[in-house]
Design a protein around this motif. Structure first.
Motif, PDB file in Angstrom:
ATOM      1  N   LEU A  88      -9.512   9.832 -16.609  1.00  0.00           N
ATOM      2  CA  LEU A  88      -9.876   9.094 -15.393  1.00  0.00           C
ATOM      3  C   LEU A  88     -10.688   9.965 -14.449  1.00  0.00           C
ATOM      4  O   LEU A  88     -11.635   9.490 -13.799  1.00  0.00           O
ATOM      5  CB  LEU A  88      -8.617   8.584 -14.695  1.00  0.00           C
ATOM      6  N   ALA A  91     -14.133   9.959 -15.819  1.00  0.00           N
ATOM      7  CA  ALA A  91     -14.835   8.726 -15.467  1.00  0.00           C
ATOM      8  C   ALA A  91     -15.305   8.761 -14.017  1.00  0.00           C
ATOM      9  O   ALA A  91     -16.414   8.314 -13.687  1.00  0.00           O
ATOM     10  CB  ALA A  91     -13.928   7.520 -15.709  1.00  0.00           C
ATOM     11  N   ARG A  97      -4.361  11.017 -19.552  1.00  0.00           N
ATOM     12  CA  ARG A  97      -4.853   9.853 -18.795  1.00  0.00           C
ATOM     13  C   ARG A  97      -5.531  10.294 -17.513  1.00  0.00           C
ATOM     14  O   ARG A  97      -6.668   9.883 -17.213  1.00  0.00           O
ATOM     15  CB  ARG A  97      -3.702   8.904 -18.462  1.00  0.00           C
ATOM     16  N   ALA A 104     -12.524   4.288 -18.254  1.00  0.00           N
ATOM     17  CA  ALA A 104     -11.291   4.281 -17.468  1.00  0.00           C
ATOM     18  C   ALA A 104     -10.263   3.303 -18.032  1.00  0.00           C
ATOM     19  O   ALA A 104      -9.075   3.639 -18.187  1.00  0.00           O
ATOM     20  CB  ALA A 104     -11.613   3.934 -16.016  1.00  0.00           C
ATOM     21  N   SER A 152     -13.891  13.784 -20.067  1.00  0.00           N
ATOM     22  CA  SER A 152     -13.525  12.590 -20.829  1.00  0.00           C
ATOM     23  C   SER A 152     -13.409  12.881 -22.315  1.00  0.00           C
ATOM     24  O   SER A 152     -12.514  12.365 -22.991  1.00  0.00           O
ATOM     25  CB  SER A 152     -14.569  11.498 -20.604  1.00  0.00           C
TER      26      SER A 152
END
Length: 418
Positions: free
Chosen positions: A296, A299, A292, A394, A331
């Motif tokens: 993020l 992003a 995660r 995101a 990503s």
């Protein structure tokens, strides 16, 4: 008394060999694509006599890779990675031979389908990153996937530099200009197929199923029943769409701004370096700080790329495009790791094929939409149009890494969220 530290599972004894074979195949596949794309637009313009059709080379290659993703994933489900990847490489070989013949005959009816079939090389490169995770431990899944992605760097750097020698080889064989590049591409895919068929033993996917009860038929994948898997697929596709949408029209923007071809070439090289050079770092971050956080971060880097493209002078375009590549890399590596772990093992090949299909179609759609956007709103408007797509990356990352208790699927593997 303190609890004993949890023992980490040992690496599978075949994993090192698997990664070596996949890395070699990935480098060769990247080389084939690098050579083919380097002169693809020129070949299409040459055989059709219409420069406005030159972009069909990249579009058909991308669509071919997307269209072949699901059939190759189904083949992997039934027969294993060795058969599936070798089949994809042989299809790409057939595409390269078709392009060479079509270029020699000046026949667009052969050249255009040739690019579509050559998409098998792209499908193999995409599926190879998932094959790298078949025997991975959860603690090394991101790094193993990223290593195979990183090996593409060798191909995309070496490939374009073989265009000149390939052309000279083709001319010496009596072929027209530009056709020799596809002789090099065909040779690379022939070696790729031979390496995969002879050396990808034991088959990583089949080996990962050892000791698991064999079912007569694999269950059907319904993405609606796997919300975390669906979100992971969406995160990867949105990042890819952002990258392709901006990258595809940057050379046109720079040309309109009066930049020299050398500047345009350096800008695209900086972008390619950003896409692949640091993928092992993002794989390490995925394993250490969580998928995660890494998606993020990707992003966030994509957002920085948009800001750089909007605010920096055109002479600093390499900065924005390098950031675009880095954001895509973070990503995609972390998002693909989520895809690889989002469902139970017997459903993974089907999910991976769907992910590659959606990724390819998203990229093709973004590339097709970028031209009209550039014409209507300029390069700044094109970059601003990517903001909601980046936001999708995101949001999807958060949804893909929510607690497994919130998922209705039993037996699905929870991805790393910390």
């Amino acid at each position: 008394m303190t609890a004993a530290p949890e023992e980490q599972p040992a690496a599978h004894p075949a994993q090192r060999r698997t990664l070596t074979v996949l890395s070699i195949a990935q480098a060769l596949g990247g080389l084939s694509n690098g050579v083919a794309l380097g002169v693809g637009s020129l070949l299409v313009a040459q055989v059709t006599g219409r420069e406005e059709l030159a972009g069909l080379a990249a579009t058909l290659l991308t669509l071919g890779g997307a269209a072949l993703a699901v059939p190759l994933a189904k083949l992997a489900q039934r027969r294993g990675r060795r058969v599936s990847l070798t089949t994809g490489a042989l299809l790409a070989l057939a595409g390269a031979v078709t392009l060479a013949v079509g270029g020699a005959l000046d026949a667009p009816w052969l050249v255009l389908p040739g690019f579509f079939v050559l998409g098998g090389a792209m499908a193999v490169n995409l599926q190879s990153r998932f094959a790298a995770t078949d025997l991975s431990t959860p603690q090394r899944r991101g790094r193993d996937l990223a290593l195979v992605v990183w090996m593409t760097t060798i191909g995309v750097i070496v490939g374009p530099n073989l265009i000149g020698p390939g052309d000279a080889l083709g001319v010496s064989l009596g072929l027209p200009s530009l056709v020799g590049a596809y002789v090099i591409s065909a040779a690379a895919m022939a070696v790729t197929a031979a390496v995969l068929w002879s050396s990808l033993r034991p088959d990583p996917l089949l080996e990962s199923r050892m000791g698991v009860p064999v079912e007569a038929e694999a269950p059907r994948l319904r993405l609606a029943a796997h919300p975390r898997a669906l979100a992971a697929v969406l995160a990867v596709a949105a990042a890819h769409a952002t990258m392709v949408g901006v990258m595809a029209l940057t050379p046109v923007h720079l040309d309109h701004a009066g930049q020299a071809l050398g500047v345009i070439g350096f800008t695209m090289s900086a972008h390619t370096a950003g896409m692949y050079a640091l993928s092992p770092v993002f794989g390490w971050l995925t394993d250490r700080v969580g998928a995660r956080a890494t998606v993020l971060a990707g992003a966030g880097i994509l957002l920085l790329s948009v800001l750089a493209n909007l605010l920096l002078p055109v002479a600093l375009a390499p900065v924005g495009l390098a950031l675009l590549g880095l954001g895509w890399s973070a990503s995609t590596v972390a998002g693909s790791t989520l895809v690889a772990a989002a469902v139970e093992p017997r459903l993974r090949p089907a999910l991976q094929g769907r992910s590659d299909l959606v990724m390819g179609l998203s990229g093709a759609a973004a590339g097709a939409a970028a031209g009209p956007l550039l014409g209507l709103a300029g390069y700044g408007g094109l970059n601003l149009a990517m903001l909601p797509v980046i936001a999708t990356v995101a949001v999807a990352a958060v949804l893909a890494t929510r607690s497994a208790r919130a998922d209705s699927v039993t037996g699905a593997t929870a991805p790393t969220t910390d």
